[in-house]
Design a protein around this motif. Structure first.
Motif, PDB file in Angstrom:
ATOM      1  N   THR A   7       0.844  -1.186   0.000  1.00  0.00           N
ATOM      2  CA  THR A   7       0.000   0.000   0.000  1.00  0.00           C
ATOM      3  C   THR A   7       0.883   1.240   0.000  1.00  0.00           C
ATOM      4  O   THR A   7       2.086   1.161   0.221  1.00  0.00           O
ATOM      5  CB  THR A   7      -0.933   0.045   1.236  1.00  0.00           C
ATOM      6  OG1 THR A   7      -0.142   0.243   2.411  1.00  0.00           O
ATOM      7  CG2 THR A   7      -1.758  -1.225   1.372  1.00  0.00           C
ATOM      8  N   PRO A  81      -6.703   1.713   0.819  1.00  0.00           N
ATOM      9  CA  PRO A  81      -6.655   1.586   2.282  1.00  0.00           C
ATOM     10  C   PRO A  81      -7.517   2.604   3.036  1.00  0.00           C
ATOM     11  O   PRO A  81      -7.695   2.476   4.246  1.00  0.00           O
ATOM     12  CB  PRO A  81      -5.175   1.804   2.624  1.00  0.00           C
ATOM     13  CG  PRO A  81      -4.446   1.632   1.354  1.00  0.00           C
ATOM     14  CD  PRO A  81      -5.392   2.037   0.272  1.00  0.00           C
ATOM     15  N   ARG A  87      -8.773  -2.098   4.934  1.00  0.00           N
ATOM     16  CA  ARG A  87      -7.615  -2.226   5.837  1.00  0.00           C
ATOM     17  C   ARG A  87      -7.796  -3.445   6.735  1.00  0.00           C
ATOM     18  O   ARG A  87      -6.863  -4.227   6.930  1.00  0.00           O
ATOM     19  CB  ARG A  87      -7.434  -0.970   6.684  1.00  0.00           C
ATOM     20  CG  ARG A  87      -6.977   0.234   5.901  1.00  0.00           C
ATOM     21  CD  ARG A  87      -6.468   1.357   6.785  1.00  0.00           C
ATOM     22  NE  ARG A  87      -7.306   1.717   7.897  1.00  0.00           N
ATOM     23  CZ  ARG A  87      -8.333   2.576   7.843  1.00  0.00           C
ATOM     24  NH1 ARG A  87      -8.666   3.139   6.706  1.00  0.00           N
ATOM     25  NH2 ARG A  87      -9.026   2.861   8.923  1.00  0.00           N
ATOM     26  N   MET A  91      -5.311  -6.691   6.838  1.00  0.00           N
ATOM     27  CA  MET A  91      -4.601  -7.036   8.075  1.00  0.00           C
ATOM     28  C   MET A  91      -4.973  -8.442   8.564  1.00  0.00           C
ATOM     29  O   MET A  91      -4.131  -9.156   9.094  1.00  0.00           O
ATOM     30  CB  MET A  91      -4.874  -6.000   9.166  1.00  0.00           C
ATOM     31  CG  MET A  91      -4.211  -4.650   8.919  1.00  0.00           C
ATOM     32  SD  MET A  91      -2.397  -4.684   8.870  1.00  0.00           S
ATOM     33  CE  MET A  91      -2.030  -4.855  10.618  1.00  0.00           C
ATOM     34  N   THR A  95       0.076  -9.690   5.238  1.00  0.00           N
ATOM     35  CA  THR A  95       1.037  -8.721   5.745  1.00  0.00           C
ATOM     36  C   THR A  95       0.883  -7.462   4.901  1.00  0.00           C
ATOM     37  O   THR A  95       0.967  -7.529   3.669  1.00  0.00           O
ATOM     38  CB  THR A  95       2.480  -9.262   5.610  1.00  0.00           C
ATOM     39  OG1 THR A  95       2.566 -10.500   6.327  1.00  0.00           O
ATOM     40  CG2 THR A  95       3.487  -8.277   6.171  1.00  0.00           C
ATOM     41  N   VAL A  96       0.654  -6.331   5.568  1.00  0.00           N
ATOM     42  CA  VAL A  96       0.425  -5.073   4.853  1.00  0.00           C
ATOM     43  C   VAL A  96       1.686  -4.223   4.960  1.00  0.00           C
ATOM     44  O   VAL A  96       2.109  -3.861   6.065  1.00  0.00           O
ATOM     45  CB  VAL A  96      -0.793  -4.315   5.436  1.00  0.00           C
ATOM     46  CG1 VAL A  96      -1.023  -3.022   4.665  1.00  0.00           C
ATOM     47  CG2 VAL A  96      -2.043  -5.202   5.396  1.00  0.00           C
ATOM     48  N   PHE A  98       3.439  -0.744   3.964  1.00  0.00           N
ATOM     49  CA  PHE A  98       3.231   0.640   3.531  1.00  0.00           C
ATOM     50  C   PHE A  98       4.527   1.146   2.918  1.00  0.00           C
ATOM     51  O   PHE A  98       5.547   1.251   3.591  1.00  0.00           O
ATOM     52  CB  PHE A  98       2.797   1.483   4.736  1.00  0.00           C
ATOM     53  CG  PHE A  98       2.869   2.982   4.573  1.00  0.00           C
ATOM     54  CD1 PHE A  98       2.665   3.609   3.354  1.00  0.00           C
ATOM     55  CD2 PHE A  98       3.133   3.782   5.681  1.00  0.00           C
ATOM     56  CE1 PHE A  98       2.723   4.991   3.228  1.00  0.00           C
ATOM     57  CE2 PHE A  98       3.199   5.162   5.574  1.00  0.00           C
ATOM     58  CZ  PHE A  98       2.999   5.769   4.349  1.00  0.00           C
ATOM     59  N   TYR A 138      -2.720   4.616   5.715  1.00  0.00           N
ATOM     60  CA  TYR A 138      -1.502   3.910   5.285  1.00  0.00           C
ATOM     61  C   TYR A 138      -0.733   3.362   6.485  1.00  0.00           C
ATOM     62  O   TYR A 138      -0.138   2.290   6.415  1.00  0.00           O
ATOM     63  CB  TYR A 138      -0.577   4.835   4.491  1.00  0.00           C
ATOM     64  CG  TYR A 138      -1.133   5.344   3.187  1.00  0.00           C
ATOM     65  CD1 TYR A 138      -1.919   4.552   2.361  1.00  0.00           C
ATOM     66  CD2 TYR A 138      -0.848   6.639   2.750  1.00  0.00           C
ATOM     67  CE1 TYR A 138      -2.415   5.029   1.153  1.00  0.00           C
ATOM     68  CE2 TYR A 138      -1.336   7.123   1.545  1.00  0.00           C
ATOM     69  CZ  TYR A 138      -2.114   6.313   0.753  1.00  0.00           C
ATOM     70  OH  TYR A 138      -2.596   6.790  -0.440  1.00  0.00           O
ATOM     71  N   ASP A 140      -1.824   2.164   9.132  1.00  0.00           N
ATOM     72  CA  ASP A 140      -2.482   0.978   9.686  1.00  0.00           C
ATOM     73  C   ASP A 140      -1.967  -0.222   8.890  1.00  0.00           C
ATOM     74  O   ASP A 140      -2.624  -0.717   7.979  1.00  0.00           O
ATOM     75  CB  ASP A 140      -4.008   1.135   9.559  1.00  0.00           C
ATOM     76  CG  ASP A 140      -4.766   0.053  10.313  1.00  0.00           C
ATOM     77  OD1 ASP A 140      -4.132  -0.783  10.991  1.00  0.00           O
ATOM     78  OD2 ASP A 140      -6.008   0.036  10.204  1.00  0.00           O
ATOM     79  N   CYS A 141      -0.734  -0.635   9.206  1.00  0.00           N
ATOM     80  CA  CYS A 141      -0.037  -1.634   8.399  1.00  0.00           C
ATOM     81  C   CYS A 141       0.773  -2.557   9.297  1.00  0.00           C
ATOM     82  O   CYS A 141       0.898  -2.326  10.497  1.00  0.00           O
ATOM     83  CB  CYS A 141       0.884  -0.937   7.393  1.00  0.00           C
ATOM     84  SG  CYS A 141       2.201   0.033   8.165  1.00  0.00           S
ATOM     85  N   SER A 142       1.344  -3.574   8.701  1.00  0.00           N
ATOM     86  CA  SER A 142       2.229  -4.477   9.434  1.00  0.00           C
ATOM     87  C   SER A 142       3.590  -3.822   9.650  1.00  0.00           C
ATOM     88  O   SER A 142       4.179  -3.921  10.715  1.00  0.00           O
ATOM     89  CB  SER A 142       2.402  -5.786   8.663  1.00  0.00           C
ATOM     90  OG  SER A 142       1.146  -6.373   8.381  1.00  0.00           O
ATOM     91  N   MET A 144       6.280  -0.378   7.731  1.00  0.00           N
ATOM     92  CA  MET A 144       6.498   0.645   6.712  1.00  0.00           C
ATOM     93  C   MET A 144       7.923   0.537   6.176  1.00  0.00           C
ATOM     94  O   MET A 144       8.850   0.249   6.933  1.00  0.00           O
ATOM     95  CB  MET A 144       6.295   2.036   7.301  1.00  0.00           C
ATOM     96  CG  MET A 144       6.454   3.147   6.263  1.00  0.00           C
ATOM     97  SD  MET A 144       6.664   4.782   6.988  1.00  0.00           S
ATOM     98  CE  MET A 144       8.422   4.798   7.280  1.00  0.00           C
TER      99      MET A 144
END
Length: 172
Positions: A7, A81, A87, A91, A95-96, A98, A138, A140-142, A144
């Protein structure tokens, strides 16, 4: 291994990095914008122009839920997202990652890109405002990855390194 979702804002290199990452990990890659174009027979900019952003965002959500969720890299559109349900879905199912790029770099990349309806006639201030309105989504991810000034190889290696440290089921 669960899906890897890339993302980030438009122009951060999600599609390019996604293809390189999938190649390196020997996985298939799905680009949601390309998937939508394939399913509808229309380019993203045409959908925006003829049917509006709302219709396109609905297509994104539907497409996201149609794609495989194991052993795959999925690249998302910059606005996907923003929807909480998207989102949450990413999740829960993968695995997200950013991909963050400095706005000055993004602005240079987007200046002449006619395929990005939200950026085509936008000023730097307008793009900055759009990015800031999406930033929390953005984040809100696993994890960055800052891509600014890095090569495609450096970015993919960094992603793989982070995946190996997490319990994603991936090892080289």
């Amino acid at each position: 291994m669960k899906a890897i979702f890339l993302t980030g804002f438009m122009g951060t290199g999600k599609t390019t990095i996604g293809k390189a990452l999938a190649d390196k990990m020997k996985l298939p890659v799905y680009d949601i914008d390309e998937f939508i174009a394939e399913k509808t027979g229309k380019q993203v900019k045409t959908i925006f122009k003829e049917q509006g952003e709302g219709v396109f965002r609905d297509l994104e959500t539907k497409s996201l839920q149609m794609l495989p969720l194991k052993d795959v890299v999925i690249t998302t559109g910059g606005g996907l997202p923003v929807r909480t349900e998207n989102r949450k879905y990413m999740m829960e199912n993968g695995t997200v990652v950013f991909l963050h790029t400095d706005l000055d770099v993004i602005f240079e990349r987007l200046k002449q890109d006619e395929n990005r309806p939200l950026a085509l006639h936008a000023s730097k201030d307008e793009l900055t405002e759009l990015f800031l309105s999406r930033k929390t989504a953005y984040e809100d991810c696993s994890f960055m990855i800052n891509t600014t000034g890095k090569s495609i190889n450096e970015i993919t290696e960094e992603i793989i390194g982070r995946l190996e440290k997490q319990d994603t089921g991936y090892t080289e």
